[in-house]
Design a protein around this motif. Structure first.
Motif, PDB file in Angstrom:
ATOM      1  N   LEU A 307       0.837  -1.201   0.000  1.00  0.00           N
ATOM      2  CA  LEU A 307       0.000   0.000   0.000  1.00  0.00           C
ATOM      3  C   LEU A 307       0.873   1.252   0.000  1.00  0.00           C
ATOM      4  CD1 LEU A 307      -2.979   0.781   0.019  1.00  0.00           C
ATOM      5  CD2 LEU A 307      -2.867   0.917   2.517  1.00  0.00           C
ATOM      6  N   PHE A 308       1.948   1.231   0.787  1.00  0.00           N
ATOM      7  CA  PHE A 308       2.870   2.370   0.781  1.00  0.00           C
ATOM      8  C   PHE A 308       3.467   2.564  -0.605  1.00  0.00           C
ATOM      9  CE2 PHE A 308       7.098   4.139   0.888  1.00  0.00           C
ATOM     10  CZ  PHE A 308       6.964   5.259   1.699  1.00  0.00           C
ATOM     11  N   GLN A 309       3.895   1.480  -1.243  1.00  0.00           N
ATOM     12  CA  GLN A 309       4.567   1.610  -2.526  1.00  0.00           C
ATOM     13  C   GLN A 309       3.613   2.057  -3.624  1.00  0.00           C
ATOM     14  OE1 GLN A 309       7.806   1.076  -2.123  1.00  0.00           O
ATOM     15  NE2 GLN A 309       8.286   1.878  -4.163  1.00  0.00           N
ATOM     16  N   SER A 310       2.332   1.697  -3.524  1.00  0.00           N
ATOM     17  CA  SER A 310       1.363   2.178  -4.516  1.00  0.00           C
ATOM     18  C   SER A 310       1.247   3.698  -4.437  1.00  0.00           C
ATOM     19  CB  SER A 310       0.005   1.517  -4.302  1.00  0.00           C
ATOM     20  OG  SER A 310      -0.577   1.920  -3.079  1.00  0.00           O
ATOM     21  N   TYR A 311       1.308   4.232  -3.215  1.00  0.00           N
ATOM     22  CA  TYR A 311       1.318   5.688  -3.046  1.00  0.00           C
ATOM     23  C   TYR A 311       2.642   6.277  -3.512  1.00  0.00           C
ATOM     24  CZ  TYR A 311       3.575   9.082   0.102  1.00  0.00           C
ATOM     25  OH  TYR A 311       4.381  10.058   0.630  1.00  0.00           O
ATOM     26  N   PHE A 312       3.755   5.699  -3.089  1.00  0.00           N
ATOM     27  CA  PHE A 312       5.060   6.291  -3.337  1.00  0.00           C
ATOM     28  C   PHE A 312       5.412   6.269  -4.820  1.00  0.00           C
ATOM     29  CE2 PHE A 312       9.785   6.133  -3.342  1.00  0.00           C
ATOM     30  CZ  PHE A 312      10.012   7.358  -2.724  1.00  0.00           C
ATOM     31  N   GLN A 437       7.224  -3.645  -6.265  1.00  0.00           N
ATOM     32  CA  GLN A 437       7.216  -3.285  -7.680  1.00  0.00           C
ATOM     33  C   GLN A 437       5.826  -3.389  -8.303  1.00  0.00           C
ATOM     34  OE1 GLN A 437       9.854  -1.881  -8.979  1.00  0.00           O
ATOM     35  NE2 GLN A 437      10.846  -2.198  -7.004  1.00  0.00           N
ATOM     36  N   PHE A 438       5.091  -4.440  -7.928  1.00  0.00           N
ATOM     37  CA  PHE A 438       3.742  -4.582  -8.467  1.00  0.00           C
ATOM     38  C   PHE A 438       2.857  -3.428  -7.999  1.00  0.00           C
ATOM     39  CE2 PHE A 438      -0.645  -6.073  -7.956  1.00  0.00           C
ATOM     40  CZ  PHE A 438      -0.937  -6.438  -9.269  1.00  0.00           C
ATOM     41  N   ALA A 439       2.940  -3.102  -6.715  1.00  0.00           N
ATOM     42  CA  ALA A 439       2.111  -2.012  -6.180  1.00  0.00           C
ATOM     43  C   ALA A 439       2.481  -0.675  -6.805  1.00  0.00           C
ATOM     44  CB  ALA A 439       2.255  -1.952  -4.662  1.00  0.00           C
ATOM     45  N   ALA A 440       3.782  -0.457  -7.052  1.00  0.00           N
ATOM     46  CA  ALA A 440       4.187   0.788  -7.703  1.00  0.00           C
ATOM     47  C   ALA A 440       3.600   0.883  -9.108  1.00  0.00           C
ATOM     48  CB  ALA A 440       5.712   0.876  -7.752  1.00  0.00           C
ATOM     49  N   SER A 441       3.633  -0.226  -9.849  1.00  0.00           N
ATOM     50  CA  SER A 441       3.044  -0.229 -11.194  1.00  0.00           C
ATOM     51  C   SER A 441       1.545   0.020 -11.136  1.00  0.00           C
ATOM     52  CB  SER A 441       3.322  -1.570 -11.889  1.00  0.00           C
ATOM     53  OG  SER A 441       4.702  -1.763 -12.086  1.00  0.00           O
ATOM     54  N   LEU A 442       0.877  -0.612 -10.166  1.00  0.00           N
ATOM     55  CA  LEU A 442      -0.559  -0.407 -10.018  1.00  0.00           C
ATOM     56  C   LEU A 442      -0.876   1.035  -9.645  1.00  0.00           C
ATOM     57  CD1 LEU A 442      -3.371  -1.711  -9.945  1.00  0.00           C
ATOM     58  CD2 LEU A 442      -2.973  -2.233  -7.529  1.00  0.00           C
ATOM     59  N   GLY A 443      -0.075   1.592  -8.735  1.00  0.00           N
ATOM     60  CA  GLY A 443      -0.296   2.976  -8.331  1.00  0.00           C
ATOM     61  C   GLY A 443      -0.125   3.942  -9.479  1.00  0.00           C
ATOM     62  N   ALA A 467      -3.216  18.149  -6.828  1.00  0.00           N
ATOM     63  CA  ALA A 467      -3.984  18.368  -5.597  1.00  0.00           C
ATOM     64  C   ALA A 467      -4.976  17.229  -5.365  1.00  0.00           C
ATOM     65  CB  ALA A 467      -4.713  19.711  -5.669  1.00  0.00           C
ATOM     66  N   VAL A 468      -5.605  16.761  -6.439  1.00  0.00           N
ATOM     67  CA  VAL A 468      -6.582  15.672  -6.305  1.00  0.00           C
ATOM     68  C   VAL A 468      -5.889  14.377  -5.879  1.00  0.00           C
ATOM     69  CG1 VAL A 468      -8.207  14.203  -7.570  1.00  0.00           C
ATOM     70  CG2 VAL A 468      -8.219  16.690  -7.922  1.00  0.00           C
ATOM     71  N   VAL A 469      -4.833  14.003  -6.597  1.00  0.00           N
ATOM     72  CA  VAL A 469      -4.169  12.745  -6.244  1.00  0.00           C
ATOM     73  C   VAL A 469      -3.440  12.875  -4.912  1.00  0.00           C
ATOM     74  CG1 VAL A 469      -3.968  11.916  -8.610  1.00  0.00           C
ATOM     75  CG2 VAL A 469      -2.119  13.288  -7.620  1.00  0.00           C
ATOM     76  N   GLY A 470      -3.035  14.088  -4.540  1.00  0.00           N
ATOM     77  CA  GLY A 470      -2.384  14.288  -3.249  1.00  0.00           C
ATOM     78  C   GLY A 470      -3.293  13.920  -2.096  1.00  0.00           C
ATOM     79  N   ALA A 471      -4.576  14.239  -2.234  1.00  0.00           N
ATOM     80  CA  ALA A 471      -5.536  13.852  -1.189  1.00  0.00           C
ATOM     81  C   ALA A 471      -5.669  12.337  -1.116  1.00  0.00           C
ATOM     82  CB  ALA A 471      -6.889  14.501  -1.483  1.00  0.00           C
ATOM     83  N   VAL A 472      -5.625  11.666  -2.271  1.00  0.00           N
ATOM     84  CA  VAL A 472      -5.680  10.200  -2.286  1.00  0.00           C
ATOM     85  C   VAL A 472      -4.420   9.627  -1.638  1.00  0.00           C
ATOM     86  CG1 VAL A 472      -5.862   8.152  -3.753  1.00  0.00           C
ATOM     87  CG2 VAL A 472      -7.116  10.236  -4.354  1.00  0.00           C
ATOM     88  N   TYR A 473      -3.270  10.238  -1.910  1.00  0.00           N
ATOM     89  CA  TYR A 473      -2.027   9.767  -1.300  1.00  0.00           C
ATOM     90  C   TYR A 473      -2.109   9.801   0.222  1.00  0.00           C
ATOM     91  CZ  TYR A 473      -0.004  10.520  -5.977  1.00  0.00           C
ATOM     92  OH  TYR A 473       0.262  10.483  -7.317  1.00  0.00           O
ATOM     93  N   LEU A 476      -4.053   6.909   1.452  1.00  0.00           N
ATOM     94  CA  LEU A 476      -3.304   5.659   1.381  1.00  0.00           C
ATOM     95  C   LEU A 476      -2.315   5.539   2.532  1.00  0.00           C
ATOM     96  CD1 LEU A 476      -2.597   5.409  -2.466  1.00  0.00           C
ATOM     97  CD2 LEU A 476      -4.231   4.076  -1.129  1.00  0.00           C
ATOM     98  N   VAL A 477      -1.671   6.636   2.891  1.00  0.00           N
ATOM     99  CA  VAL A 477      -0.752   6.600   4.032  1.00  0.00           C
ATOM    100  C   VAL A 477      -1.517   6.268   5.311  1.00  0.00           C
ATOM    101  CG1 VAL A 477       0.860   7.941   5.444  1.00  0.00           C
ATOM    102  CG2 VAL A 477       0.887   8.179   2.963  1.00  0.00           C
ATOM    103  N   ALA A 478      -2.704   6.825   5.458  1.00  0.00           N
ATOM    104  CA  ALA A 478      -3.532   6.485   6.619  1.00  0.00           C
ATOM    105  C   ALA A 478      -3.854   4.992   6.626  1.00  0.00           C
ATOM    106  CB  ALA A 478      -4.823   7.308   6.598  1.00  0.00           C
ATOM    107  N   GLY A 479      -4.109   4.412   5.447  1.00  0.00           N
ATOM    108  CA  GLY A 479      -4.345   2.973   5.362  1.00  0.00           C
ATOM    109  C   GLY A 479      -3.124   2.161   5.758  1.00  0.00           C
ATOM    110  N   VAL A 480      -1.927   2.642   5.393  1.00  0.00           N
ATOM    111  CA  VAL A 480      -0.687   1.969   5.805  1.00  0.00           C
ATOM    112  C   VAL A 480      -0.588   1.942   7.327  1.00  0.00           C
ATOM    113  CG1 VAL A 480       1.835   2.135   5.799  1.00  0.00           C
ATOM    114  CG2 VAL A 480       0.560   2.524   3.685  1.00  0.00           C
ATOM    115  N   LEU A 481      -0.868   3.065   7.960  1.00  0.00           N
ATOM    116  CA  LEU A 481      -0.801   3.116   9.423  1.00  0.00           C
ATOM    117  C   LEU A 481      -1.837   2.187  10.043  1.00  0.00           C
ATOM    118  CD1 LEU A 481      -0.224   6.918  10.102  1.00  0.00           C
ATOM    119  CD2 LEU A 481       1.450   5.069  10.004  1.00  0.00           C
ATOM    120  N   GLY A 482      -3.012   2.073   9.418  1.00  0.00           N
ATOM    121  CA  GLY A 482      -4.019   1.149   9.927  1.00  0.00           C
ATOM    122  C   GLY A 482      -3.542  -0.296   9.869  1.00  0.00           C
TER     123      GLY A 482
END
Length: 493
Positions: A307-312, A437-443, A467-473, A476-482
Motif C-alpha cells: 500500500l505504501f509503494q502504490s502511493y510512493f 514493484q507490483f504495487a508501484a506499477s498499479l499505483g 492536488a486531487v491525487v495528493g488527497a488520495v495519497y 493511502l498513508v492512513a491505510g498503511v498506518l491502519g
C-alpha cells in the motif's frame, strides 16, 4: 529491529551463521563482516533503482538520437520494470537454492552485460530487448540483498540494515534523475543518451568482484530439493499477465489485450497456487511457499509495504510531471528542487532502524503523520495558487513528506521480515520486493490515470491534478498506518 510483536506471537528465527550456540540466549550483534557484506550488497539495490528512473530523463534523447517512437519508448521505460517485477519471486528462491553470493554475482554480471548492450544498441528493438534482459538480471540481483539481511542479521538487529536498504533505493531513484540529467547535459565523450547505461559497466564490474570477496559463502546443508521450475514458470507467467497491462496499458489507451491479460491472470494464478500447495504437500520446495502466507505478521507487513509503494510510486511519477510539464522546469532543475527532500529521506531512513528499536511503532506512526501533514500542505498550496505556486513552498512540503516517508518505509520492511527464518529468506524477500514493484506499477496506472484526467489536455491544470491525487495519497498513508496498527496491536513497544 522491530519490537512491535511479542515473542510468543512470532518467534525470531536467528541465522545459522550468526546464532549463538545456546538457542535461549539473545542473538549476537552483527560484526564488521556483516556490515562490509551489506555495503557491497547495497550496490545492487542502488543500481537497480538508478536504472528504473534514469530512463525517464533520457526519453527525448532516445527519440531524437535513436529514432524511438512512442511505443518503443514505452517499452524502454516500462519493459525494465515489468521484467524486474515479474522475476523477483523466482530470483529470491534461486538464492535459497543456489546461494545468495552466487546469485548476487550472477545477477550483477548479467546486469552489467545488459547495461553494455543497452549502451551500444543500434535500434529501438535492440534497446528494448536489452532493457528486458536488464530487468531480468535485476530480478536475480536485488532479492539477494534482503535475503542476506534476513539470513545474516539477527531479527533484533535488522532495523539498521533495512534502513540502509531503503536509503540505497531512495538515493538510486534521485541519482537516476539528477545524475542522468547531468550526464545528458555534459554529453560525456559524445555518447549522448548511451552514457546513462554505460556508466553501469565499470561500477557493476567492481561490485561483482567485491561481492566474490565480501559476501559469505552458502552455509553447509543437506542435499537441496529440486528447483521448482513449474512453479517458477507459473509465478512469472501470472505476474507477467498482471504487470504487462499495468506497465503499458496507460500509454496505449487500455486496448482490448490489456483487459484480456488481466482476466487471464486469475486462472493462471489459481492454478499456480494449487500447484504450489501440492508441491509443499509432497515435501518439495515451492517457489512461492504457501506457509509464508499463513504467517499473519508477514502478510500484514507485505500488505502495508504494498500500500505504501502504490502511493510512493505514483507520487514520484506525478511529482515529476507536475514539476516539468506543469511548472515548466527542465529535468535537472526539477531534480535539484527535490534534492533536499531526497537528503531528508535518506537521513530519516538511516535513523529509523535505531529509533524503532528504541521506541517501537511510535516511529513509523510519526513518519506516517508527517507524510500526511506534508501532503496536506502540498494540496493546500496547489489548490490556492495553482501553477503560480512558489517553489519554496513546494520544497518545504516535499521535505516534510520525504522525512515522513523515510521514517515509515524501513520499519514496514523490517516488520514483514522480522520472523522469517534463513531457509525462507529468499522466498520472503522475493515476495516483499515483488509487492513493492507490483504495487508501484498499479499505483502509477490507477493514480496516474486520475492525474491525467483531472489535469486536463496537455496537463494545463497539472496543479489541480496533483492536488486531487495528493488527497488520495494521504488516504493511502492512513491505510498503511491502519495495517501497521492491526499487525502490531498484540505486541509490545
Amino acid at each position: 529491529m522491530i519490537t512491535m510483536t511479542s515473542s510468543a506471537h512470532r518467534p525470531p528465527a536467528p541465522s545459522s551463521a550468526t546464532a549463538p550456540a545456546d538457542p535461549s540466549a539473545p542473538p549476537s550483534a552483527p560484526g564488521p563482516r556483516e556490515w562490509r557484506m551489506l555495503a557491497v550488497a547495497l550496490s545492487g539495490t542502488f543500481m537497480a533503482s538508478f536504472d528504473l528512473f534514469v530512463v525517464n530523463i533520457a526519453t527525448e534523447a532516445l527519440r531524437t538520437g535513436l529514432g524511438a517512437g512512442d511505443g518503443a519508448l514505452a517499452l524502454v521505460v516500462s519493459g525494465y520494470a515489468f521484467a524486474y517485477a515479474a522475476g523477483l519471486v523466482t530470483g529470491g528462491r534461486l538464492g535459497d537454492r543456489y546461494g545468495y553470493r552466487r546469485m548476487f554475482v550472477t545477477g550483477m554480471a548479467a546486469f552489467t552485460l545488459a547495461s553494455l548492450l543497452c549502451g551500444i544498441a543500434r535500434s529501438p528493438g535492440e534497446l528494448v530487448a536489452a532493457r528486458l534482459a536488464q530487468g531480468l538480471a535485476a530480478a536475480v540481483l536485488v532479492p539477494q540483498v534482503l535475503s542476506l539481511v534476513t539470513a545474516r542479521f539477527p531479527a533484533a538487529h535488522r532495523g539498521r540494515a533495512t534502513a540502509w536498504y531503503s536509503a540505497a533505493g531512495g538515493l538510486g531513484a534521485v541519482a537516476g534523475q539528477l545524475l542522468g540529467g547531468l550526464l545528458l547535459q555534459a554529453d560525456v565523450l559524445g555518447l549522448g543518451w548511451r552514457a546513462v547505461f554505460l556508466v553501469n559497466v565499470p561500477v557493476g564490474a567492481v561490485a561483482a568482484a567485491l561481492a566474490v570477496w565480501f559476501l559469505p559463502p552458502p552455509a553447509p546443508q543437506g542435499a537441496p530439493a529440486r528447483f521448482d521450475l513449474a512453479g517458477a514458470a507459473g509465478v512469472t507467467l501470472t505476474l507477467g499477465l498482471l504487470l504487462a497491462p499495468l506497465s503499458l496499458g496507460r500509454e496505449q489507451g487500455w486496448p482490448a489485450w490489456t483487459w484480456t491479460s488481466l482476466a487471464a491472470a486469475v486462472p493462471a494464478g489459481a492454478l499456480t497456487l494449487r500447484g504450489q500447495r501440492a508441491s509443499r504437500r509432497r515435501g518439495g520446495a515451492p517457489v512461492l511457499d504457501p506457509a509464508l502466507f499463513r504467517d499473519r505478521p508477514f502478510v500484514t507487513g507485505v500488505a502495508a509495504v504494498a500500500l505504501f509503494q502504490s502511493y510512493f510510486g505514483a507520487y514520484m511519477f506525478t511529482l515529476a510531471l507536475l514539476l516539468q510539464a506543469g511548472l515548466g522546469q527542465d529535468p535537472v532543475t526539477a531534480a535539484l528542487v527535490f534534492l533536499p527532500a531526497a537528503a531528508l529521506f535518506s537521513a530519516a531512513s538511516l535513523l529509523s532502524g535505531r529509533l524503532t528499536a528504541r521506541h517501537g511503532r511510535v516511529v513509523p506512526a510519526t513518519g506516517g503523520a508527517l507524510a500526511m501533514a506534508g501532503l496536506a500542505a502540498l494540496v493546500a498550496q496547489l489548490a490556492v495558487h495553482g501553477e503560480r505556486v512558489a517553489t519554496a513552498a513546494l520544497v518545504a512540503a516535499f521535505a516534510v513528506i520525504s522525512l515522513g516517508n523515510g521514517l515509515l518505509l524501513p520499519p514496514l520492511i523490517g516488520f514483514a521480515l522480522a520472523g522469517v527464518g534463513p531457509g525462507e529468506a529468499g522466498a520472503a524477500s522475493g515476495v516483499v520486493n515483488t509487492a513493492q514493484q507490483f504495487a508501484a506499477s498499479l499505483g502509477v496506472a490507477v493514480l496516474g490515470t486520475l492525474f491525467f484526467t483531472t489535469a486536463g489536455p496537455g496537463l494545463r491544470s497539472a496543479a489541480t491534478g496533483m492536488a486531487v491525487v495528493g488527497a488520495v495519497y494521504a488516504a493511502l498513508v492512513a491505510g498503511v498506518l491502519g495495517l501497521l496498527w492491526a499487525g502490531t496491536r498484540h505486541g509490545t513497544d
